[in-house]
Motif scaffolding. Structure first.
Motif, PDB file in Angstrom:
ATOM      1  N   PHE A   1       0.849  -1.203   0.000  1.00  0.00           N
ATOM      2  CA  PHE A   1       0.000   0.000   0.000  1.00  0.00           C
ATOM      3  C   PHE A   1       0.877   1.244   0.000  1.00  0.00           C
ATOM      4  O   PHE A   1       1.718   1.413   0.885  1.00  0.00           O
ATOM      5  N   ARG A   2       0.674   2.116  -0.998  1.00  0.00           N
ATOM      6  CA  ARG A   2       1.449   3.354  -1.066  1.00  0.00           C
ATOM      7  C   ARG A   2       0.846   4.387  -0.123  1.00  0.00           C
ATOM      8  O   ARG A   2      -0.349   4.686  -0.199  1.00  0.00           O
ATOM      9  N   ASP A   3       1.662   4.914   0.744  1.00  0.00           N
ATOM     10  CA  ASP A   3       1.228   5.870   1.763  1.00  0.00           C
ATOM     11  C   ASP A   3       0.777   7.166   1.090  1.00  0.00           C
ATOM     12  O   ASP A   3       1.581   7.856   0.459  1.00  0.00           O
ATOM     13  N   PHE A   4      -0.508   7.495   1.208  1.00  0.00           N
ATOM     14  CA  PHE A   4      -1.003   8.695   0.523  1.00  0.00           C
ATOM     15  C   PHE A   4      -0.522   9.985   1.191  1.00  0.00           C
ATOM     16  O   PHE A   4      -0.614  11.060   0.610  1.00  0.00           O
ATOM     17  N   THR A   5       0.005   9.894   2.418  1.00  0.00           N
ATOM     18  CA  THR A   5       0.567  11.081   3.074  1.00  0.00           C
ATOM     19  C   THR A   5       2.037  11.264   2.717  1.00  0.00           C
ATOM     20  O   THR A   5       2.595  12.351   2.908  1.00  0.00           O
ATOM     21  N   ASP A   6       2.669  10.212   2.225  1.00  0.00           N
ATOM     22  CA  ASP A   6       4.068  10.254   1.808  1.00  0.00           C
ATOM     23  C   ASP A   6       4.259   9.239   0.687  1.00  0.00           C
ATOM     24  O   ASP A   6       4.603   8.084   0.930  1.00  0.00           O
ATOM     25  N   PRO A   7       4.033   9.648  -0.571  1.00  0.00           N
ATOM     26  CA  PRO A   7       4.065   8.715  -1.697  1.00  0.00           C
ATOM     27  C   PRO A   7       5.387   7.983  -1.893  1.00  0.00           C
ATOM     28  O   PRO A   7       5.440   7.006  -2.649  1.00  0.00           O
ATOM     29  N   ASP A   8       6.453   8.433  -1.232  1.00  0.00           N
ATOM     30  CA  ASP A   8       7.724   7.728  -1.338  1.00  0.00           C
ATOM     31  C   ASP A   8       7.740   6.460  -0.494  1.00  0.00           C
ATOM     32  O   ASP A   8       8.656   5.636  -0.635  1.00  0.00           O
ATOM     33  N   LYS A   9       6.746   6.299   0.377  1.00  0.00           N
ATOM     34  CA  LYS A   9       6.697   5.139   1.257  1.00  0.00           C
ATOM     35  C   LYS A   9       5.665   4.124   0.772  1.00  0.00           C
ATOM     36  O   LYS A   9       4.543   4.489   0.433  1.00  0.00           O
ATOM     37  N   VAL A  10       6.066   2.871   0.757  1.00  0.00           N
ATOM     38  CA  VAL A  10       5.156   1.768   0.467  1.00  0.00           C
ATOM     39  C   VAL A  10       5.196   0.819   1.662  1.00  0.00           C
ATOM     40  O   VAL A  10       6.276   0.425   2.113  1.00  0.00           O
ATOM     41  N   TRP A  11       4.013   0.485   2.185  1.00  0.00           N
ATOM     42  CA  TRP A  11       3.900  -0.375   3.346  1.00  0.00           C
ATOM     43  C   TRP A  11       3.360  -1.746   2.944  1.00  0.00           C
ATOM     44  O   TRP A  11       2.510  -1.855   2.059  1.00  0.00           O
ATOM     45  N   ALA A  12       3.833  -2.764   3.623  1.00  0.00           N
ATOM     46  CA  ALA A  12       3.218  -4.085   3.503  1.00  0.00           C
ATOM     47  C   ALA A  12       1.982  -4.115   4.387  1.00  0.00           C
ATOM     48  O   ALA A  12       1.964  -3.535   5.476  1.00  0.00           O
ATOM     49  N   ILE A  13       0.936  -4.772   3.904  1.00  0.00           N
ATOM     50  CA  ILE A  13      -0.313  -4.935   4.652  1.00  0.00           C
ATOM     51  C   ILE A  13      -0.438  -6.381   5.115  1.00  0.00           C
ATOM     52  O   ILE A  13      -0.256  -7.310   4.322  1.00  0.00           O
TER      53      ILE A  13
END
Length: 252
Positions: free
Chosen positions: A161-173
């Motif tokens: 999931f790409r962090d909509f508050t910081d598009p440079d960050k992608v998190w695993a769900i």
């Protein structure tokens, strides 16, 4: 397969369904709601997909007591319904959207509840956005992540999931609905989830858990992992209440 003209919202839902393997009827209704449509529109679309040979609609009995209502559109006249209806695209339709052959797939009772929870969380976090750079589903990850022989086995997360508050960050769900008992299973699963996220340069892992007991177990395991790493807490792991998230986003 017969040709039908799809509305843009139907195309979006069909693509989302392909990415998520399939949707329960309840989740389909919630997806239609996200498109500004009602229950009847959702079931009508499911019927059109089935009639055109684009999707299958079946019952998946995973042991829940219901109550389940007979569907004149999808159940045989003498059928006593057990479990929710599920809609899932044919192999050919999924292939067209995913741009690779996903093979045959049918929903299973053992995974139905988990797949439903993940799809509902997706609707809560990203709505009907089908951009795989915003939400990379498990089905896409299984194609994307290649295990190198001799290297540690990568865990396939429930999504990225790409962090909509910081598009440079992608998190695993990761979505957890029940406690994993025996032989340190929860510790092994959480360790694997974190290590895979780190190998792929992700921001970390977002755990969405159901129930206070499970939340305490996950928090306790996170504390053990932090202790093993010699830190007070893990900066790359967050724990959230699944149902509270769904309710806050209007999906529950």
């Amino acid at each position: 397969m017969s040709e039908i003209r799809l509305q843009p919202w139907e195309t979006r839902i069909e693509e989302l369904t392909c990415q998520q393997y399939g949707l329960s009827s309840e989740t389909l209704v919630k997806a239609a709601h996200a498109a500004g449509k009602g229950v009847q529109a959702a079931y009508k679309t499911a019927g059109r997909f089935k009639k055109a040979g684009r999707a299958h609609v079946i019952r998946v009995d995973f042991g829940s007591s219901g109550p389940w209502r007979h569907s004149s559109d999808f159940d045989e006249p003498d059928t006593v319904p057990h479990g929710p209806l599920w809609i899932y695209p044919t192999r050919e339709i999924a292939w067209a959207y995913l741009e690779f052959d996903p093979g045959e797939w049918t929903p299973k009772p053992s995974t139905a509840a988990h797949l439903t929870a993940v799809s509902e969380l997706r609707l809560a976090l990203t709505g009907l956005d089908t951009n795989p750079q915003v939400w990379t589903s498990e089905r896409l990850l299984r194609r994307q992540i290649k295990t190198v022989p001799g290297q540690p086995t990568d865990r396939i997360h429930d999504a990225w999931f790409r962090d909509f508050t910081d598009p440079d960050k992608v998190w695993a769900i990761e979505v957890e609905l029940s406690r994993k008992f025996g032989d340190g299973r929860l510790l092994k699963v959480m360790t694997s989830a974190l290590e895979t996220a780190e190998r792929h340069d992700l921001a970390g892992v977002l755990y969405f858990v159901r129930g206070e007991g499970l939340r305490r177990a996950v928090e306790g395991t996170a504390a053990r992992l932090a202790n093993k790493r010699g830190v007070d807490s893990l900066s790359n792991l967050e724990i959230h209440d699944l149902d509270a998230t769904l309710a806050r986003k209007g999906v529950r």
